[in-house]
Design a protein around this motif. Structure first.
Motif, PDB file in Angstrom:
ATOM      1  N   MET A  82       0.862  -1.178   0.000  1.00 17.43           N
ATOM      2  CA  MET A  82       0.000   0.000   0.000  1.00 17.43           C
ATOM      3  C   MET A  82       0.899   1.229   0.000  1.00 17.43           C
ATOM      4  O   MET A  82       1.988   1.215   0.584  1.00 17.43           O
ATOM      5  CB  MET A  82      -0.909   0.019   1.231  1.00 17.43           C
ATOM      6  CG  MET A  82      -1.824   1.237   1.307  1.00 17.43           C
ATOM      7  SD  MET A  82      -3.078   1.108   2.621  1.00 17.43           S
ATOM      8  CE  MET A  82      -2.054   1.170   4.089  1.00 17.43           C
ATOM      9  N   GLU A  83       0.450   2.266  -0.687  1.00 16.87           N
ATOM     10  CA  GLU A  83       1.105   3.566  -0.590  1.00 16.87           C
ATOM     11  C   GLU A  83       0.260   4.425   0.332  1.00 16.87           C
ATOM     12  O   GLU A  83      -0.843   4.848  -0.039  1.00 16.87           O
ATOM     13  CB  GLU A  83       1.267   4.227  -1.960  1.00 16.87           C
ATOM     14  CG  GLU A  83       2.011   5.544  -1.876  1.00 16.87           C
ATOM     15  CD  GLU A  83       2.274   6.188  -3.219  1.00 16.87           C
ATOM     16  OE1 GLU A  83       3.035   7.171  -3.257  1.00 16.87           O
ATOM     17  OE2 GLU A  83       1.712   5.723  -4.237  1.00 16.87           O
ATOM     18  N   PHE A  84       0.761   4.643   1.523  1.00 19.62           N
ATOM     19  CA  PHE A  84       0.009   5.399   2.527  1.00 19.62           C
ATOM     20  C   PHE A  84       0.396   6.863   2.453  1.00 19.62           C
ATOM     21  O   PHE A  84       1.560   7.222   2.624  1.00 19.62           O
ATOM     22  CB  PHE A  84       0.278   4.853   3.931  1.00 19.62           C
ATOM     23  CG  PHE A  84      -0.610   5.446   4.988  1.00 19.62           C
ATOM     24  CD1 PHE A  84      -1.938   5.044   5.083  1.00 19.62           C
ATOM     25  CD2 PHE A  84      -0.141   6.407   5.857  1.00 19.62           C
ATOM     26  CE1 PHE A  84      -2.775   5.601   6.054  1.00 19.62           C
ATOM     27  CE2 PHE A  84      -0.959   6.970   6.824  1.00 19.62           C
ATOM     28  CZ  PHE A  84      -2.284   6.560   6.921  1.00 19.62           C
ATOM     29  N   LYS A  96      -1.910   1.908  13.165  1.00 21.95           N
ATOM     30  CA  LYS A  96      -3.023   1.056  13.612  1.00 21.95           C
ATOM     31  C   LYS A  96      -3.717   0.377  12.428  1.00 21.95           C
ATOM     32  O   LYS A  96      -4.138  -0.783  12.529  1.00 21.95           O
ATOM     33  CB  LYS A  96      -4.021   1.881  14.414  1.00 21.95           C
ATOM     34  CG  LYS A  96      -3.513   2.256  15.798  1.00 21.95           C
ATOM     35  CD  LYS A  96      -4.541   3.061  16.584  1.00 21.95           C
ATOM     36  CE  LYS A  96      -4.022   3.363  17.982  1.00 21.95           C
ATOM     37  NZ  LYS A  96      -5.004   4.179  18.760  1.00 21.95           N
ATOM     38  N   ILE A  97      -3.856   1.093  11.321  1.00 22.37           N
ATOM     39  CA  ILE A  97      -4.472   0.499  10.127  1.00 22.37           C
ATOM     40  C   ILE A  97      -3.609  -0.641   9.598  1.00 22.37           C
ATOM     41  O   ILE A  97      -4.091  -1.742   9.324  1.00 22.37           O
ATOM     42  CB  ILE A  97      -4.666   1.562   9.025  1.00 22.37           C
ATOM     43  CG1 ILE A  97      -5.763   2.558   9.424  1.00 22.37           C
ATOM     44  CG2 ILE A  97      -5.021   0.897   7.682  1.00 22.37           C
ATOM     45  CD1 ILE A  97      -5.873   3.751   8.487  1.00 22.37           C
ATOM     46  N   ILE A  98      -2.324  -0.380   9.470  1.00 23.37           N
ATOM     47  CA  ILE A  98      -1.423  -1.343   8.842  1.00 23.37           C
ATOM     48  C   ILE A  98      -1.277  -2.615   9.664  1.00 23.37           C
ATOM     49  O   ILE A  98      -1.199  -3.720   9.109  1.00 23.37           O
ATOM     50  CB  ILE A  98      -0.062  -0.670   8.572  1.00 23.37           C
ATOM     51  CG1 ILE A  98      -0.229   0.387   7.466  1.00 23.37           C
ATOM     52  CG2 ILE A  98       1.007  -1.679   8.179  1.00 23.37           C
ATOM     53  CD1 ILE A  98       0.854   1.428   7.422  1.00 23.37           C
ATOM     54  N   GLU A  99      -1.266  -2.504  10.978  1.00 26.67           N
ATOM     55  CA  GLU A  99      -1.057  -3.688  11.818  1.00 26.67           C
ATOM     56  C   GLU A  99      -2.240  -4.658  11.779  1.00 26.67           C
ATOM     57  O   GLU A  99      -2.122  -5.804  12.193  1.00 26.67           O
ATOM     58  CB  GLU A  99      -0.761  -3.281  13.262  1.00 26.67           C
ATOM     59  CG  GLU A  99      -1.919  -2.654  13.997  1.00 26.67           C
ATOM     60  CD  GLU A  99      -1.525  -2.142  15.376  1.00 26.67           C
ATOM     61  OE1 GLU A  99      -2.436  -1.784  16.142  1.00 26.67           O
ATOM     62  OE2 GLU A  99      -0.308  -2.096  15.679  1.00 26.67           O
ATOM     63  N   PHE A 103       0.308  -7.039   5.534  1.00 29.70           N
ATOM     64  CA  PHE A 103       1.056  -6.333   4.496  1.00 29.70           C
ATOM     65  C   PHE A 103       2.495  -6.822   4.417  1.00 29.70           C
ATOM     66  O   PHE A 103       3.135  -7.134   5.424  1.00 29.70           O
ATOM     67  CB  PHE A 103       1.054  -4.829   4.764  1.00 29.70           C
ATOM     68  CG  PHE A 103      -0.226  -4.143   4.409  1.00 29.70           C
ATOM     69  CD1 PHE A 103      -0.575  -3.941   3.083  1.00 29.70           C
ATOM     70  CD2 PHE A 103      -1.091  -3.697   5.395  1.00 29.70           C
ATOM     71  CE1 PHE A 103      -1.764  -3.303   2.741  1.00 29.70           C
ATOM     72  CE2 PHE A 103      -2.279  -3.061   5.071  1.00 29.70           C
ATOM     73  CZ  PHE A 103      -2.612  -2.865   3.737  1.00 29.70           C
ATOM     74  N   ASP A 104       3.004  -6.862   3.193  1.00 35.14           N
ATOM     75  CA  ASP A 104       4.416  -7.143   2.959  1.00 35.14           C
ATOM     76  C   ASP A 104       5.239  -5.871   2.894  1.00 35.14           C
ATOM     77  O   ASP A 104       6.416  -5.852   3.288  1.00 35.14           O
ATOM     78  CB  ASP A 104       4.589  -7.897   1.632  1.00 35.14           C
ATOM     79  CG  ASP A 104       3.989  -9.281   1.668  1.00 35.14           C
ATOM     80  OD1 ASP A 104       4.351 -10.069   2.559  1.00 35.14           O
ATOM     81  OD2 ASP A 104       3.145  -9.573   0.793  1.00 35.14           O
TER      82      ASP A 104
END
Length: 271
Positions: A82-84, A96-99, A103-104
């Motif tokens: 993802m590009e955040f 918090k979103i990513i955990e 995601f790799d």
């Protein structure tokens, strides 16, 4: 041979209509062994009619990429990425979103300052080019300080794409060297990397993002983690200008690029 392309957008991004299967077929055609799908998520952006374009539906996106990953597992190593679109106040939110998801790979990119996208005229109003660049680099520094669950800092100086077309592609590296050093040192201290984004060549800026001086400085400061990405929004741009990137890295003594799995980094020889 193109080893990997670690910055690819699909129809899950609001600014792309590209089909995921077409992306994978094109990668196989080019002999690419590894790709990262890195669709956009930009939160808390105001003053634009298309601000919802980058509200990535992760509950739909993640299972789709995981299914694709399994479908192509014998031919292509597909990374869930993802590009955040980070802003300084979104660091904890992003973490918090990513955990929550497997995601790799995560690109941290500053697309907005003061909640305004860099391509909005409102961001540039009542600012000189230098004042706009000052705010942009400070936003990157504060965002890197406040965000932890990312892999690389994306297109670090791409603000030159917008505003001031009389000096398109020009970044006054000497003027911003001190704050760029702060950014790079913070990235390195966190065990993170930077990307070489080849799209600057396609956008007629005739350079990578970031510029050669910043890449050289990153390695001089001890940075080792690097990915190369096309920032493609259509399959035909996969791997564009990667030979130029490989040749440049070899010219400054770099022998490895980075690969990610479950956010853990490993290294692959360029040749």
């Amino acid at each position: 041979m193109i080893i990997s392309d670690y910055h690819i957008h699909s129809s899950f991004s609001g600014d792309s209509v590209e089909d995921l299967d077409r992306i994978c077929r094109k990668a196989k055609e080019l002999g690419i062994k590894e790709i990262a799908i890195t669709d956009h998520m930009d939160l808390d952006v105001i003053g634009t009619t298309n601000s919802n374009d980058f509200m990535l539906n992760l509950d739909e996106y993640v299972p789709t990429i995981l299914k694709l990953k399994d479908q192509y597992k014998d031919d292509l190593d597909i990374k869930l990425g993802m590009e955040f679109g980070i802003q300084r106040h979104l660091g904890e939110v992003g973490d918090k979103i990513i955990e929550k998801y497997p995601f790799d790979f995560i690109i941290s990119s500053v697309h907005s300052v003061d909640k305004l996208l860099l391509d909005q005229k409102e961001f540039w109003e009542n600012k000189t080019r230098e004042q706009a660049h000052d705010k942009y680099f400070l936003e990157i520094l504060k965002s890197v300080e406040n965000f932890n669950r990312f892999s690389v800092q994306g297109h670090l100086d791409f603000i030159t794409r917008y505003g001031g077309i009389d000096k398109k592609g020009f970044i006054d590296y000497i003027r911003y060297q001190d704050i760029i050093d702060e950014i790079l040192k913070k990235i390195i201290s966190k065990g993170k990397g930077i990307e070489i984004n080849t799209s600057g060549i396609r956008y007629n800026e005739y350079r990578f993002y970031p510029c050669d001086d910043i890449i050289k400085r990153y390695f001089k400061l001890g940075g080792e983690i690097l990915t190369i990405g096309s920032d493609s929004h259509k399959a035909s741009d996969l791997g564009k200008d990667f030979k130029k990137a490989y040749d440049f890295l070899e010219s400054i003594g770099v022998k490895y690029i980075s690969s990610f799995d479950q956010l853990d980094v490993s290294f692959k020889k360029i040749k």
